[in-house]
Scaffold this active site. Structure first.
Site, PDB file in Angstrom:
ATOM      1  N   LYS A   1       0.922  -1.282  -0.103  1.00  0.00           N
ATOM      2  CA  LYS A   1      -0.254   0.199  -0.033  1.00  0.00           C
ATOM      3  C   LYS A   1       0.693   1.306   0.017  1.00  0.00           C
ATOM      4  O   LYS A   1       2.244   0.918   0.113  1.00  0.00           O
ATOM      5  CB  LYS A   1      -0.946   0.094   1.207  1.00  0.00           C
ATOM      6  CG  LYS A   1      -1.852  -1.362   1.303  1.00  0.00           C
ATOM      7  CD  LYS A   1      -2.682  -1.342   0.241  1.00  0.00           C
ATOM      8  CE  LYS A   1      -3.309  -2.957  -0.035  1.00  0.00           C
ATOM      9  NZ  LYS A   1      -4.810  -2.723  -0.168  1.00  0.00           N
TER      10      LYS A   1
HETATM   11  C1  LIG Z   1      -5.837  -3.338   0.398  1.00  0.00           C
HETATM   12  C2  LIG Z   1      -7.148  -3.002   0.443  1.00  0.00           C
HETATM   13  C3  LIG Z   1      -8.125  -3.245   1.620  1.00  0.00           C
HETATM   14  C4  LIG Z   1      -7.527  -4.003   2.560  1.00  0.00           C
HETATM   15  O1  LIG Z   1      -6.694  -3.625   3.415  1.00  0.00           O
HETATM   16  P1  LIG Z   1      -5.593  -4.966   3.798  1.00  0.00           P
HETATM   17  O2  LIG Z   1      -4.530  -4.209   4.617  1.00  0.00           O
HETATM   18  O3  LIG Z   1      -5.080  -5.697   2.750  1.00  0.00           O
HETATM   19  O4  LIG Z   1      -6.507  -6.018   4.843  1.00  0.00           O
HETATM   20  C5  LIG Z   1      -9.568  -2.641   1.518  1.00  0.00           C
HETATM   21  N1  LIG Z   1      -9.975  -1.889   0.591  1.00  0.00           N
HETATM   22  C6  LIG Z   1      -9.190  -1.613  -0.320  1.00  0.00           C
HETATM   23  C7  LIG Z   1      -9.639  -0.609  -1.497  1.00  0.00           C
HETATM   24  C8  LIG Z   1      -7.605  -2.066  -0.531  1.00  0.00           C
HETATM   25  O5  LIG Z   1      -6.912  -1.972  -1.418  1.00  0.00           O
END
Ligand SMILES: *Cc1c(COP(=O)(O)O)cnc(C)c1O
Length: 372
Positions: free
Chosen positions: A188
């Site tokens: 992320k």
């Molecule tokens: C990655 C993501 C999530 C979930 O996050 P995690 O940390 O992977 O559990 C939720 N919504 C979106 C749009 C994402 O890209």
């Protein structure tokens, strides 16, 4: 030529010494506090300060942050929640996990974010919340969603999992709804050493409920606190974040300029350029009908790519029973046509030129091969 994988190689090499030292310190601290200790509190304070939110609640994953936020705004068994048809599984999965009913709505064909008009038509008398999700490089139209939530009496949970640091009309991503959610997992925007998530809110009740549930005050015994190593690492990782995002935006701008003439050959780029309001650069995706051939062509040249969400959520087995007869042509089209190319900040100008030349080369030969 060095390989250019899609995900950055050795992403944390520069932080190796500091990371090892940090782990050692946490490990040897007499308090022996590995989860929800002082580093987590410090991270929560920093994120509060940075976003202007009264409360920040750090938890184990972005998905758990979403679940905490949804539960805290009142999503309970039978409640309908409007979510985008294009996106990752947790967006709908966390609703189902709470006994709620995800109601899918289509996305904008160019920016790929939830279309407010489509979301509006999905609202019924059972709708509790709407979850606009920022995708790739564009924030959802949050002013429109705020108006909708207000007029229809819905709560607004902003999935800013990939938009940490972005802003629209001077207001930070995550700050537009009753609660906002960030993910700090490895790939992320901020990029942790594992998993991590944060809920931000100004609402006393929402914050208290998120905190209580995170800390284990639930009948199912679920608890999901952020660990100290993640928090300490993220605190450190915030240094240089702006510069990394700026470099990504610069690469994106070069791609967009270079690929503009390829529209006639059937290639479309996402609107990724900063500093337009609500734009950031997490993922740079191309849209083309020849996606698989382009991916193979780039692979031959040592360039990695990634296809995001090829199967729209309502067509996945886990969610099909919630999809009904509705159709999601934009989510389908984007699932079939998107191809993300590398945009990590460690790419140098030569790497970027190589990627541009490879994409252009593919379309040059493609145009020649097409019968006229
Ligand atoms: C990655 C993501 C999530 C979930 O996050 P995690 O940390 O992977 O559990 C939720 N919504 C979106 C749009 C994402 O890209």
């Amino acid at each position: 030529m060095r390989p250019l994988p899609f995900f950055p190689p050795a992403a944390f090499e520069q932080e190796r010494e500091a990371t090892l030292e940090m782990i050692r310190r946490i490990g040897l601290d007499p308090a022996q506090r590995f989860v929800l200790g002082p580093a987590v509190t410090e991270l929560e304070e920093e994120i509060s300060r940075e976003t202007g939110a009264r409360y920040a609640i750090a938890c184990a994953t972005g998905s758990s942050a979403l679940a905490l936020a949804l539960a805290a705004v009142g999503v309970e068994p039978g409640a309908e929640v409007v979510v985008p048809a294009f996106g990752c599984q947790p967006i709908a999965g966390m609703v189902v996990g709470l006994g709620g009913v995800p109601v899918f709505a289509d996305v904008d064909p160019r920016t790929l974010v939830l279309d407010p008009a489509a979301a509006e038509t999905a609202v019924t008398s059972r709708t509790t919340a709407v979850v606009p999700t920022h995708i790739f490089a564009t924030m959802a139209d949050m002013p429109a969603f705020r108006t909708m939530a207000h007029d229809r009496g819905l709560t607004l949970v902003e999935d800013a999992a990939v938009a940490y640091g972005a802003a629209l009309d001077g207001k930070a991503a995550g700050r537009w709804g009753d609660a906002g959610v960030f993910s700090h997992a490895q790939f992320k925007p901020l990029g942790g050493i594992g998993e991590g998530g944060v809920v931000v809110t100004d609402d006393d009740g929402v914050a208290a409920r998120c905190r209580a549930s995170r800390d284990g005050d639930r009948p199912d015994g679920w608890s999901g606190g952020m660990d100290e190593m993640t928090a300490r690492f993220l605190l450190r990782r915030r240094r240089g974040f702006t510069a990394r995002m700026r470099r990504k935006a610069e690469i994106a701008r070069r791609y967009t300029d270079a690929f503009a003439p390829l529209v006639e050959a059937g290639l479309l780029t996402l609107p990724a350029a900063e500093p337009a309001p609500g734009r950031f650069c997490h993922v740079y995706a191309l849209l083309t009908d020849r996606r698989d051939d382009l991916a193979a062509h780039l692979r031959e040249q040592g360039i990695g790519t990634h296809v995001y969400y090829p199967v729209p959520l309502p067509r996945q087995p886990a969610f099909a029973r919630f999809a009904g007869r509705a159709r999601f042509p934009n989510a389908e089209a984007v699932g079939n046509r998107n191809l993300a190319i590398p945009v990590w900040p460690g790419l140098d100008d030569e790497d970027v030129d190589r990627i541009i030349a490879a994409v252009k080369g593919f379309f040059a030969s493609a145009v020649r091969e097409q019968p006229r």
